[in-house]
Design an enzyme around this catalytic site. Sequence first.
Site, PDB file in Angstrom:
ATOM      1  N   MET A 112      56.322 -17.933 -12.647  1.00 28.91           N
ATOM      2  CA  MET A 112      56.553 -16.646 -13.334  1.00 28.91           C
ATOM      3  C   MET A 112      58.041 -16.365 -13.252  1.00 28.91           C
ATOM      4  O   MET A 112      58.495 -15.462 -12.542  1.00 28.91           O
ATOM      5  CB  MET A 112      55.727 -15.549 -12.640  1.00 28.91           C
ATOM      6  CG  MET A 112      54.233 -15.692 -12.891  1.00 28.91           C
ATOM      7  SD  MET A 112      53.235 -14.775 -11.692  1.00 28.91           S
ATOM      8  CE  MET A 112      53.142 -16.009 -10.399  1.00 28.91           C
ATOM      9  N   SER A 147      44.900 -18.300  -4.193  1.00 30.91           N
ATOM     10  CA  SER A 147      46.326 -18.002  -4.363  1.00 30.91           C
ATOM     11  C   SER A 147      46.917 -17.607  -3.024  1.00 30.91           C
ATOM     12  O   SER A 147      46.520 -16.595  -2.437  1.00 30.91           O
ATOM     13  CB  SER A 147      46.503 -16.849  -5.354  1.00 30.91           C
ATOM     14  OG  SER A 147      47.810 -16.323  -5.210  1.00 30.91           O
ATOM     15  N   HIS A 202      52.381 -21.974 -10.312  1.00 28.89           N
ATOM     16  CA  HIS A 202      52.434 -21.025 -11.430  1.00 28.89           C
ATOM     17  C   HIS A 202      53.822 -20.395 -11.460  1.00 28.89           C
ATOM     18  O   HIS A 202      54.142 -19.558 -10.608  1.00 28.89           O
ATOM     19  CB  HIS A 202      51.323 -19.981 -11.185  1.00 28.89           C
ATOM     20  CG  HIS A 202      51.282 -18.861 -12.165  1.00 28.89           C
ATOM     21  ND1 HIS A 202      50.527 -17.722 -11.948  1.00 28.89           N
ATOM     22  CD2 HIS A 202      51.871 -18.682 -13.383  1.00 28.89           C
ATOM     23  CE1 HIS A 202      50.656 -16.906 -12.976  1.00 28.89           C
ATOM     24  NE2 HIS A 202      51.479 -17.453 -13.855  1.00 28.89           N
ATOM     25  N   GLY A 247      52.700 -10.435 -11.246  1.00 20.87           N
ATOM     26  CA  GLY A 247      53.698  -9.811 -10.391  1.00 20.87           C
ATOM     27  C   GLY A 247      53.141  -9.458  -9.015  1.00 20.87           C
ATOM     28  O   GLY A 247      53.858  -9.515  -8.031  1.00 20.87           O
ATOM     29  N   PHE A 248      51.864  -9.132  -8.979  1.00 21.07           N
ATOM     30  CA  PHE A 248      51.276  -8.681  -7.726  1.00 21.07           C
ATOM     31  C   PHE A 248      49.831  -9.133  -7.598  1.00 21.07           C
ATOM     32  O   PHE A 248      49.145  -9.284  -8.616  1.00 21.07           O
ATOM     33  CB  PHE A 248      51.325  -7.149  -7.640  1.00 21.07           C
ATOM     34  CG  PHE A 248      52.718  -6.606  -7.795  1.00 21.07           C
ATOM     35  CD1 PHE A 248      53.583  -6.538  -6.710  1.00 21.07           C
ATOM     36  CD2 PHE A 248      53.184  -6.210  -9.043  1.00 21.07           C
ATOM     37  CE1 PHE A 248      54.881  -6.070  -6.861  1.00 21.07           C
ATOM     38  CE2 PHE A 248      54.481  -5.745  -9.208  1.00 21.07           C
ATOM     39  CZ  PHE A 248      55.329  -5.670  -8.112  1.00 21.07           C
ATOM     40  N   GLY A 249      49.389  -9.319  -6.368  1.00 19.83           N
ATOM     41  CA  GLY A 249      47.977  -9.576  -6.124  1.00 19.83           C
ATOM     42  C   GLY A 249      47.216  -8.257  -6.065  1.00 19.83           C
ATOM     43  O   GLY A 249      47.813  -7.175  -6.072  1.00 19.83           O
ATOM     44  N   GLY A 250      45.900  -8.353  -6.039  1.00 16.87           N
ATOM     45  CA  GLY A 250      45.072  -7.180  -5.809  1.00 16.87           C
ATOM     46  C   GLY A 250      44.932  -6.209  -6.969  1.00 16.87           C
ATOM     47  O   GLY A 250      44.518  -5.071  -6.769  1.00 16.87           O
ATOM     48  N   ASP A 303      43.374 -16.154 -13.955  1.00 18.44           N
ATOM     49  CA  ASP A 303      44.167 -15.665 -12.824  1.00 18.44           C
ATOM     50  C   ASP A 303      44.328 -14.150 -12.888  1.00 18.44           C
ATOM     51  O   ASP A 303      44.923 -13.631 -13.840  1.00 18.44           O
ATOM     52  CB  ASP A 303      45.539 -16.353 -12.867  1.00 18.44           C
ATOM     53  CG  ASP A 303      46.398 -16.053 -11.651  1.00 18.44           C
ATOM     54  OD1 ASP A 303      45.919 -15.392 -10.714  1.00 18.44           O
ATOM     55  OD2 ASP A 303      47.566 -16.503 -11.654  1.00 18.44           O
ATOM     56  N   GLY A 304      43.810 -13.477 -11.850  1.00 20.12           N
ATOM     57  CA  GLY A 304      44.026 -12.042 -11.718  1.00 20.12           C
ATOM     58  C   GLY A 304      42.727 -11.253 -11.638  1.00 20.12           C
ATOM     59  O   GLY A 304      41.951 -11.259 -12.596  1.00 20.12           O
ATOM     60  N   GLY A 305      42.506 -10.634 -10.499  1.00 23.74           N
ATOM     61  CA  GLY A 305      41.319  -9.779 -10.356  1.00 23.74           C
ATOM     62  C   GLY A 305      40.007 -10.530 -10.336  1.00 23.74           C
ATOM     63  O   GLY A 305      38.951  -9.947 -10.585  1.00 23.74           O
ATOM     64  N   ASP A 344      52.170 -19.017  -6.349  1.00 26.08           N
ATOM     65  CA  ASP A 344      52.761 -18.062  -7.287  1.00 26.08           C
ATOM     66  C   ASP A 344      54.259 -17.932  -7.063  1.00 26.08           C
ATOM     67  O   ASP A 344      54.702 -17.398  -6.042  1.00 26.08           O
ATOM     68  CB  ASP A 344      52.091 -16.691  -7.125  1.00 26.08           C
ATOM     69  CG  ASP A 344      50.695 -16.680  -7.720  1.00 26.08           C
ATOM     70  OD1 ASP A 344      50.559 -17.079  -8.890  1.00 26.08           O
ATOM     71  OD2 ASP A 344      49.749 -16.263  -7.018  1.00 26.08           O
ATOM     72  N   HIS A 359      46.798 -22.538  -5.241  1.00 28.99           N
ATOM     73  CA  HIS A 359      47.578 -21.870  -6.299  1.00 28.99           C
ATOM     74  C   HIS A 359      48.820 -21.228  -5.683  1.00 28.99           C
ATOM     75  O   HIS A 359      48.720 -20.425  -4.749  1.00 28.99           O
ATOM     76  CB  HIS A 359      46.693 -20.823  -6.977  1.00 28.99           C
ATOM     77  CG  HIS A 359      47.317 -20.164  -8.160  1.00 28.99           C
ATOM     78  ND1 HIS A 359      47.341 -20.744  -9.414  1.00 28.99           N
ATOM     79  CD2 HIS A 359      47.934 -18.963  -8.293  1.00 28.99           C
ATOM     80  CE1 HIS A 359      47.937 -19.931 -10.267  1.00 28.99           C
ATOM     81  NE2 HIS A 359      48.320 -18.847  -9.615  1.00 28.99           N
ATOM     82  N   MET A 375      46.033 -15.122 -18.017  1.00 33.67           N
ATOM     83  CA  MET A 375      46.191 -14.035 -17.050  1.00 33.67           C
ATOM     84  C   MET A 375      45.216 -12.911 -17.386  1.00 33.67           C
ATOM     85  O   MET A 375      45.141 -12.466 -18.541  1.00 33.67           O
ATOM     86  CB  MET A 375      47.617 -13.464 -17.080  1.00 33.67           C
ATOM     87  CG  MET A 375      48.726 -14.415 -16.654  1.00 33.67           C
ATOM     88  SD  MET A 375      48.498 -15.170 -15.047  1.00 33.67           S
ATOM     89  CE  MET A 375      48.421 -13.735 -13.964  1.00 33.67           C
ATOM     90  N   GLY A 434      43.085 -14.553  -5.116  1.00 40.00           N
ATOM     91  CA  GLY A 434      43.974 -14.303  -3.981  1.00 40.00           C
ATOM     92  C   GLY A 434      43.318 -13.376  -2.983  1.00 40.00           C
ATOM     93  O   GLY A 434      42.770 -13.809  -1.970  1.00 40.00           O
ATOM     94  N   SER A 435      43.346 -12.079  -3.284  1.00 39.51           N
ATOM     95  CA  SER A 435      42.838 -11.090  -2.340  1.00 39.51           C
ATOM     96  C   SER A 435      41.352 -11.275  -2.049  1.00 39.51           C
ATOM     97  O   SER A 435      40.910 -11.047  -0.925  1.00 39.51           O
ATOM     98  CB  SER A 435      43.121  -9.675  -2.853  1.00 39.51           C
ATOM     99  OG  SER A 435      42.748  -9.540  -4.198  1.00 39.51           O
ATOM    100  N   MET A 472      57.708 -16.285  -8.231  1.00 44.91           N
ATOM    101  CA  MET A 472      58.214 -15.108  -8.966  1.00 44.91           C
ATOM    102  C   MET A 472      59.702 -14.932  -8.709  1.00 44.91           C
ATOM    103  O   MET A 472      60.162 -15.108  -7.580  1.00 44.91           O
ATOM    104  CB  MET A 472      57.474 -13.850  -8.515  1.00 44.91           C
ATOM    105  CG  MET A 472      55.960 -13.967  -8.611  1.00 44.91           C
ATOM    106  SD  MET A 472      55.184 -12.403  -8.187  1.00 44.91           S
ATOM    107  CE  MET A 472      53.456 -12.899  -8.180  1.00 44.91           C
TER     108      MET A 472
HETATM  109  C1  DX5 Z   1      49.537 -12.477 -10.137  1.00 46.33           C
HETATM  110  C2  DX5 Z   1      49.397 -13.889  -9.603  1.00 46.33           C
HETATM  111  C3  DX5 Z   1      48.028 -14.182  -9.143  1.00 46.33           C
HETATM  112  C4  DX5 Z   1      47.603 -13.336  -7.961  1.00 46.33           C
HETATM  113  C5  DX5 Z   1      46.123 -13.163  -7.994  1.00 46.33           C
HETATM  114  O1  DX5 Z   1      50.827 -12.267 -10.535  1.00 46.33           O
HETATM  115  O2  DX5 Z   1      49.731 -14.830 -10.615  1.00 46.33           O
HETATM  116  O3  DX5 Z   1      47.844 -15.566  -8.879  1.00 46.33           O
HETATM  117  O4  DX5 Z   1      47.963 -13.892  -6.736  1.00 46.33           O
HETATM  118  O5  DX5 Z   1      45.758 -12.260  -7.003  1.00 46.33           O
HETATM  119  P1  DX5 Z   1      44.352 -11.514  -7.025  1.00 46.33           P
HETATM  120  O6  DX5 Z   1      43.290 -12.574  -7.018  1.00 46.33           O
HETATM  121  O7  DX5 Z   1      44.395 -10.692  -5.800  1.00 46.33           O
HETATM  122  O8  DX5 Z   1      44.298 -10.709  -8.309  1.00 46.33           O
HETATM  123 ZN    ZN Z   2      49.103 -16.999 -10.319  1.00 49.99          ZN
END
Ligand code: DX5
Ligand code: ZN
Length: 217
Positions: A67, A7, A65, A141-144, A174-176, A34, A32, A136, A196-197, A36
């Site tokens: 959002m 991501s 993606h 909304g946020f990475g990490g 997707d996520g964590g 994102d 990927h 999800m 992502g992170s 928003m």
């Molecule tokens: C969250 C995004 C994800 C995000 C994942 O809103 O849709 O794609 O970038 O980030 P990590 O892998 O850091 O959870």
């Molecule tokens: Zn995403």
Amino acid sequence: MTKIAPSILASDFSKLGEEIKDVERGGADYIHVDVMDGHFVPNITIGPLIVDHIRPVTDLPLDVHLMIENPDQYIEAFAKAGSDIITVHQEACPHLHRTIQLIKSHGVKAGVVINPATPAETIRPILQDVDLVLLMTVNPGFGGQSFIHSVVPKIEQISQWREEEGLSFEIEIDGGVKVETAKLCTAAGADVLVAGSAIFNQEDRKKAIEEIRQSSE
Ligand code: DX5
Ligand code: ZN
């Protein structure tokens, strides 16, 4: 082999093209993206203009993606910008079949996404029409953020329905997602892992991708 979709949300946007090339060289399967809007989720990121600019940078499929509220209004723009896959949130689409058909009418693969608290049953009627289901494992909304473990049975449920109904859509998470959580997803039936992170915060992206893939198999 598990597909890995880095991501770009966690990348350095001041050198986005280089960041994308780095994960492509590192063995990524999708990029990927994102999107928003500050309404559907409490953050604002990028629009079709950026998709258009990164399109020539990579040969990998762009997995976009959305959002955003009212995605129908922007699907044509994201398709023309060069998206290969567009995913929309069930929670944002009161006429889900119409939206999925709209994506396909532009020759783009169509996916549906649900948030961690949205039951799998809400997308059962659309499963035969989609190319991809994105589950999800954080609130978008946020990475990490931390992986929400209670989503795992939902991965199993979607995977079971796919088998029972003889369907072939991909299941993406997707996520964590990181080394510690990857196997939970694939053991439950996931094919594609967004990270992502766990990728962009590492110096060696190739190694990060390989480690997530290895831990998932
Ligand atoms: C969250 C995004 C994800 C995000 C994942 O809103 O849709 O794609 O970038 O980030 P990590 O892998 O850091 O959870
Ligand atoms: Zn995403």
